[in-house]
Design a protein around this motif. Structure first.
Motif, PDB file in Angstrom:
ATOM      1  N   LYS C 158       1.053  -1.279   0.039  1.00  0.00           N
ATOM      2  CA  LYS C 158      -0.070   0.071  -0.108  1.00  0.00           C
ATOM      3  C   LYS C 158       0.731   1.190  -0.199  1.00  0.00           C
ATOM      4  O   LYS C 158       0.384   2.244  -0.365  1.00  0.00           O
ATOM      5  CB  LYS C 158      -0.756  -0.060   1.340  1.00  0.00           C
ATOM      6  N   LEU C 159       2.034   1.133   0.381  1.00  0.00           N
ATOM      7  CA  LEU C 159       2.951   2.271   0.617  1.00  0.00           C
ATOM      8  C   LEU C 159       3.819   2.526  -0.773  1.00  0.00           C
ATOM      9  O   LEU C 159       4.329   3.602  -0.862  1.00  0.00           O
ATOM     10  CB  LEU C 159       3.998   2.385   1.804  1.00  0.00           C
ATOM     11  N   HIS C 160       3.685   1.392  -1.695  1.00  0.00           N
ATOM     12  CA  HIS C 160       4.219   1.812  -2.887  1.00  0.00           C
ATOM     13  C   HIS C 160       3.453   2.681  -3.512  1.00  0.00           C
ATOM     14  O   HIS C 160       2.294   2.064  -4.340  1.00  0.00           O
ATOM     15  CB  HIS C 160       4.494   0.433  -3.421  1.00  0.00           C
ATOM     16  N   THR C 161       3.104   3.987  -3.537  1.00  0.00           N
ATOM     17  CA  THR C 161       2.342   4.597  -4.152  1.00  0.00           C
ATOM     18  C   THR C 161       2.450   4.800  -5.485  1.00  0.00           C
ATOM     19  O   THR C 161       1.771   5.800  -6.133  1.00  0.00           O
ATOM     20  CB  THR C 161       2.050   5.851  -3.419  1.00  0.00           C
ATOM     21  N   GLY C 162       3.703   4.522  -6.209  1.00  0.00           N
ATOM     22  CA  GLY C 162       3.845   4.517  -7.648  1.00  0.00           C
ATOM     23  C   GLY C 162       4.005   6.233  -8.043  1.00  0.00           C
ATOM     24  O   GLY C 162       4.652   6.908  -7.498  1.00  0.00           O
TER      25      GLY C 162
END
Lengths: 350, 198, 734
Positions: C158-162
């Protein structure tokens, strides 16, 4: 050790269908009381007769369908159907009309379609329409002219009973007559409004006691709204549409029925708050309810003014029942996370 | 006399207007439909099992387009027959038992690998190339590609292929629709009424 | 509280009795160690973890026992020290009651921690604010943190927000479900960790502000958070926002709407609005993971309901059986026994109490039948519309119900079935007591299954058609070959008859074949580049899928597609290499200038390559011997074979050389250095013979299979030696 596994939620709020229906029944009581006060015991007798017939027919069909009878009777929907029919029929209508209308409503308009919740049309109005079309004379002449207005006598309990069950027409003729809506519609072409109001039915009062009946149903309807059993959409849009039609098309009291008579006579309030709002056969989306109500209002005015029947709640409601599923499909609300609402039933458009 | 002429003129005029309208609509809203064969093929389950008597789903689809009966596909079952009936505007018929029965659960082939002799017969039988192996090497089924058509079972000389039901796990499982009071049939009535009073 | 937050309201919602008093009046207690801990490998959304321990292994508290599998996955840690007693399929806490692989740990009671330390110390940094965000995310992933609010989505994913720019972090402390007080108690007792977690999350996301949404029925928690904010001196970035109590304000989408007024687009993720939402429990776990190095091995769970005497919150190790926790709380099984994992609105009833507590278990509710009576048999829908009024997603629940019941799934989908968050508000208000949510779950499941089946059918169709095409192609090729052969035979026949023309034929043939191989090569290369492009594309898609949790279920498909294309590339590369070789070989075979394959130069080359191969083989053998691998024998025979090959090559070379010198006696001057060389070679050969002999002796002593081969090799070496001796004597004579 097997525990109970059911899908969530595992808790339930206090709402119950039977309670809702009972509240609706209670909300009709002021109207019933006022009708009895003005039109004598005929209304009460016919209402009781309709309720008994409704419950009996329902039980009979459930028995035939091999359903648990008491479980389904307790949902009180048959009670409400009977009650509404009893209130809608002429106070001194012969017993067989009441029985026929009610049993037809329950058996054909409700149970044949699969019982509660599955009927596309309002059962009470189907029953009403049946007898109205089949027996127009009995249905239009058995109304009572209120003694409170005219000062003349009204049928007592035993008289009402004998009129209803034996059909002694000689006794009946003394009390019965057409409704104000009926008289106004048929006589306005011959007389002016002022002349008309001097007639026995009106006796100077515009609505001949019907205004109190309608106000009582309005009170009951407001109570239902306060209890959140019905929403404001259908009654308000129906009454507004009726008013607009009457103001624009029927502004001349010497040519058309005036607005006050439209709103406060006949079955207007009963229809707006108790019949049109029957959730099963009505539209269910917020916008859909507005359109549905407005449709009933317009049809009500059109049939009352140009149709053959003096009152038209039943036909207006039934016609809009046809349209309800279609209205629902095209008035879906905008769901969370969507930029615009969806329309129709076609799959695919995402 | 004039009334008759007027009536005829009005009707003719109406006919002309509506005819033009219909003609316009048929041009303006023309639907470029898939050829029926493709539409039918899309409804078939693509197991390529050949139980219908045709060598695959596409050939059966072609046959249906030419008037073959729509009830010869056991893997698709009643739902496929219904869908085909809706598409083609014909009456749905019950599944033709001659071609086999509908299975309750989807199956996949499983090779008991230590018994496999590596004859490649099942590989040749598989219509979707879902069996992997080479001559004199052990074969195995690519479960994700297997359509459960049974065609590999017959050719195996050592009977080492089983059809096993596809198992559900927690990610493929889902709640079934509840059975509720009104839908209950008479025999179940007792239980709901006792439940209600319990 | 320095900012004024404009609150918004979501449509619908209900106000069920809260029932929170029972369990939030006493502090969190620590649950005792049970007899065994059962840890399902699949406690989160995504792929199950992969066990890295074996039965019988001893593990320390906090040690990794299962590694994540793929991107959307989370590792698993031993909640206490002990022994792995089993890795087997056991019933897992899931509404289905199905079994999945679990690691079972028998605690030793020592609670010995594995080595762990804060990320700051581990990296040797002075200022903890300097930790790069990749390291923080990696730590969060390594510590197995998955959303603790109930869904269990791996937090690191979820923290890989791209590419999304995040401006707002929302911490969800609403806890709108009745009965549950786990987050309430956590915020009261661990407010500092929650704030610290928020700091870390802000650091990762680079967001400007953090809103902690708490319902106004938790004044103590709000006060504790405010105090902690002052302590951490974070009043300017983090706001504790009091929101009105209404179910389901704790739903992610609803909370975002309350706090920001924005709606998460259907099928999208909050990150597209610049928002990331995390549970307060997750934030506290992140603080523990980053500052202390503690993986997620325990959580706070509410045990409540009238069937337990001693209601309250427990800090409980993951894997603790529910029955253990219930017995600690004084559970008395009642009539129509039910134990719900989660709250009464969205939790699921457990099939047995033997199931373990997992990462998402925020509550165990054991109600009596009087407290939460089970529904009466459902009556028919009267389309009263109460459900539509209660729906927080503005759906038409009664329409969805009709469509689901009639299995008109396309219509249900068209009515936005997949926007239903299954909060249960519609079922709660339904006067006919229809289990609406169950209908929606059924429909969603059936639609998903249908989609999967359609996808599979499509795949089967493609494979079938490809097979048919291949079979036809093969048939055509065979036919073509047969024809060609027949033609060739006919030609040969006619060639015999017309001899003069025959001479020209091979020449034209050879020129004809070359371009075709070239064309083949080109074609192959084109295919290769296409495949490479496909790989790049799939990789992109995979990345996108990884960023977007909605597409998480597609990741395996992409991955498999990727590996497939990669395999294809490999085979293509091989084919190209083969084609190139063939292309090279073709002119080599036909080209006369390369000439005699038995020329001394070529032979020398052959010998040299053989020698080089021998060297590598020897090296490998040595390595294998050092490691004591069981391939030693095989390698040894390989080395021997190689040796004999070298010897052969050399002999051939020498022979050729010799014949060369024989053929060219006039070049006598050149033979002198040859004589010296020969001398050297002779000595070397003697060495070799010695070695071969030794090896043979050894082989004989050990009774290896290679004895024969070695004997042969020795003989050959001896022969060679003899040849050398003869040679030197002849050259010496010269």
């Amino acid at each position: 050790m097997a525990l109970l596994t059911l899908s969530s939620p595992h808790t339930h709020g206090p709402n119950r269908t039977s309670r809702i229906m009972l509240t609706v029944a209670l909300a009709t009581l002021p109207g019933l009381a006022v009708m009895t006060w003005f039109f004598g015991f005929g209304t009460l007798i016919n209402t009781v007769l309709a309720v008994v017939t409704a419950l009996f027919s329902e039980a009979l069909v459930l028995k035939l369908r091999k359903y648990p009878v008491s479980f389904f009777l307790k949902d009180n929907t048959a009670l409400v159907t009977g009650l509404l029919l009893g209130l809608a029929l002429p106070p001194l209508a012969p017993w067989w009309i009441t029985v026929l209308a009610t049993s037809f409503a329950i058996i054909f308009a409700k149970q044949i379609y699969g019982g509660m919740g599955n009927n596309p049309f309002n059962p009470a109005m189907v029953g009403y329409a049946l007898v109205l079309i089949s027996f127009p004379v009995q249905m239009t002449t058995n109304w009572v002219t209120s003694f409170q207005v005219t000062g003349s006598e009204i049928a007592g309990f035993s008289e009402a009973l004998s009129i209803i069950f034996t059909g002694s027409s000689s006794a009946a003729d003394a009390f019965t007559g057409a409704t104000p809506l009926d008289q106004y519609k048929h006589l306005i072409s011959k007389e002016t409004s002022d002349e008309l109001l001097q007639r026995n039915t009106f006796n100077g009062w515009l609505n001949g006691g019907w205004e109190w009946v309608n106000l009582a149903f309005l009170a009951g309807g407001l109570f239902l709204m306060a209890r959140r059993i019905i929403t404001w959409h259908i009654p308000v849009s129906m009454l507004v549409a009726l008013s607009i039609c009457s103001l624009i098309l029927g502004w001349d009291e010497d040519l058309y029925t005036p607005l006050s008579l439209h709103l406060l006579s006949g079955a207007t309030m009963l229809g707006a708050f108790f019949i049109a709002t029957d959730p099963v056969s009505a539209s269910t989306t917020p916008t859909g309810k507005l359109i549905y109500g407005a449709g009933i209002g317009v049809l009500l005015y059109v049939i009352r003014t140009w149709g053959a029947y003096p009152d038209a709640v039943a036909f207006a409601v039934l016609l809009m029942n046809f349209a309800a599923p279609f209205i629902d499909a095209y008035t879906q609300p905008r769901s969370y996370g969507h930029s615009k609402p969806k329309r129709g039933l076609k799959p695919g458009d995402k | 006399m004039s009334t008759i002429i007027i009536a005829i003129l009005v009707l003719a005029g109406l006919a002309a207007i509506f005819g033009a309208l219909l003609g316009f609509a048929s041009v303006r809203f023309k639907v470029e439909g898939n050829p029926v064969v493709d539409q039918v093929n899309d409804l078939l389950p693509q197991t390529q099992c050949g139980q219908c008597g045709f060598p695959g789903c596409k050939p059966y689809a072609e046959a249906i387009a030419d008037g073959e009966k729509i009830n010869k596909c056991p893997p698709g079952g009643e739902s496929t027959i219904q869908a085909l009936a809706d598409l083609l505007g014909v009456e749905p018929e019950p599944l033709d038992a001659e071609h086999g029965a509908e299975k309750d659960v989807p199956m996949v082939a499983y090779i008991r690998e230590d018994e496999c002799i590596g004859c490649t017969k099942c590989i040749q039988a598989c219509p979707v190339d879902a069996i992997l192996g080479a001559a004199k090497q052990m074969h195995t089924v690519i479960v994700d590609e297997c359509t459960g058509c049974d065609l590999c079972v017959e050719p195996c000389p050592v009977d080492c292929i089983d059809m096993v039901p596809q198992s559900t796990d927690t990610s493929s499982w889902y709640w079934q629709a509840p059975t509720t009071g009104v839908e209950l049939i008479a025999t179940d009535r007792r239980s709901i009424t006792t439940e209600a009073h319990a | 509280m320095t900012h004024l937050i404009q609150l918004h309201e979501f449509d619908g919602g209900i106000h069920p009795p809260e029932n929170k008093r029972q369990s939030n009046s006493r502090p969190i207690r620590k649950a005792s160690l049970p007899a065994e801990l059962v840890l399902p490998l699949h406690q989160h959304i995504g792929a199950p973890a992969n066990p890295v321990v074996a039965v019988g292994d001893s593990v320390l508290k906090g040690q990794v026992i299962a590694e994540p599998e793929g991107f959307v996955s989370a590792p698993l840690h031993a909640p206490t020290s002990g022994k792995i007693s089993a890795i087997e399929a056991r019933q897992v806490p899931h509404a289905s009651g199905l079994s999945e692989t679990c690691i079972v740990i028998e605690p030793d009671g020592e609670e010995t921690w594995a080595e762990h330390q804060g990320l700051c110390d581990a990296l040797g940094l002075e200022h903890c604010d300097d930790i790069p965000k990749e390291k923080l995310i990696e730590r969060i992933r390594d510590c197995g943190i998955a959303g603790m609010g109930g869904a269990g989505f791996p937090t690191a994913v979820k923290l890989h927000t791209g590419q999304h720019n995040i401006d707002t972090l929302i911490l969800n402390g609403a806890e709108c479900e009745p009965y549950i007080t786990a987050d309430d108690m956590l915020m009261r007792e661990h407010a500092s960790e929650v704030i610290r977690g928020a700091q870390i999350l802000l650091q990762i996301l680079g967001a400007e502000r953090c809103l902690i949404g708490v319902e106004d029925n938790k004044p103590e928690a709000i006060a504790a958070l405010e105090d902690a904010l002052v302590q951490h001196n974070e009043e300017h970035h983090i706001d504790v926002v009091t929101i009105p109590t209404k179910y389901p304000s704790g739903g992610e989408k609803q909370l975002i709407q309350i706090l920001t007024g924005k709606e998460v687009p259907s099928g999208g993720i909050p990150a597209s609005l610049g928002i990331v939402c995390q549970n307060v429990g997750t934030a506290a776990a992140i603080a523990d993971a980053v500052d202390l190095g503690r993986p997620l091995i325990s959580r706070i769970t509410t045990v409540t309901g009238d069937a337990v005497r001693d209601k309250g919150n427990w800090e409980v190790l993951l894997g603790t059986p529910v029955s253990h926790l219930l017995s600690l709380s004084g559970y008395r099984p009642a009539k129509r026994e039910r134990v719900v994992m989660g709250g009464p609105m969205m939790g699921f009833a457990l099939p047995t109490t033997g199931l373990p507590v997992v990462k998402t278990t925020n509550c165990l509710l054991a109600p009596t039948d009087k407290e939460l009576p089970t529904n009466n048999p459902a009556m028919a829908c009267i389309r009263c519309g109460l459900c539509a009024d209660a729906c927080p997603a503005d759906l038409l629940p009664q329409q969805l119900y009709w469509f689901s019941k009639a299995q008109e799934f396309d219509k249900a989908e068209q009515h936005n079935l997949f926007d239903c968050i299954e909060c249960g508000a519609c079922s709660y208000v339904c006067p006919s007591e229809i289990p609406l949510v169950q209908y929606y779950r059924f429909s969603k499941g059936a639609i998903r299954e249908e989609r999967a089946a359609a996808e599979k059918a499509e795949q089967a169709r493609i494979r079938y058609e490809a097979r048919i095409e291949r079979q036809e192609r093969e048939k055509a090729e065979k036919e073509a070959k047969r024809k060609a052969r027949a033609e060739a035979a006919a030609k040969a026949q006619s060639a015999k008859k017309e001899a003069p023309i025959a001479k020209a034929a091979p020449a034209t043939e050879s020129t004809a074949t070359e371009p075709t191989t070239d064309a083949d090569l080109e074609k192959l290369q084109k295919q290769l580049s296409a495949a490479q492009a496909a790989v790049a594309k799939t990789k992109e898609k995979l990345e996108a899928a990884r960023e977007n949790p909605e597409m998480a279920d597609k990741i395996p498909a992409f991955e498999s597609a990727l590996t497939k294309t990669q395999d294809k590339i490999k085979t293509l590369a091989k084919e190209i290499a083969a084609a190139k070789k063939a292309a090279k070989a073709a002119p080599a075979a036909t080209g006369p200038d390369k000439g005699d394959p038995n020329s001394p130069e070529r032979l020398q080359k052959k010998w040299e390559t053989a020698a080089a191969r021998l060297d590598t083989a020897r090296k490998r053998l040595e390595d294998a011997e050092a490691e004591g691998a069981d391939t030693v024998d095989a390698l040894r025979t390989g080395v021997e074979k190689q040796e004999s090959r070298v010897a052969e090559a050399k002999a051939a070379y020498e022979a050729a050389l010799k014949s060369g010198t024989d053929n060219k006696p006039t070049e006598a001057t050149a033979t002198k250095p040859d004589a010296e060389q020969l001398q050297k070679k002779l000595l070397a050969q003697k060495d070799r013979v010695e070695k071969a002999r030794e090896r043979l002796e050894m082989a004989r002593a050990e009774k290896l299979d290679s004895v024969d081969a070695l004997e042969k090799a020795l003989n050959k070496q001896l022969e060679k030696l003899a040849a050398f001796e003869a040679q030197t004597s002849t050259t010496g004579e010269v």
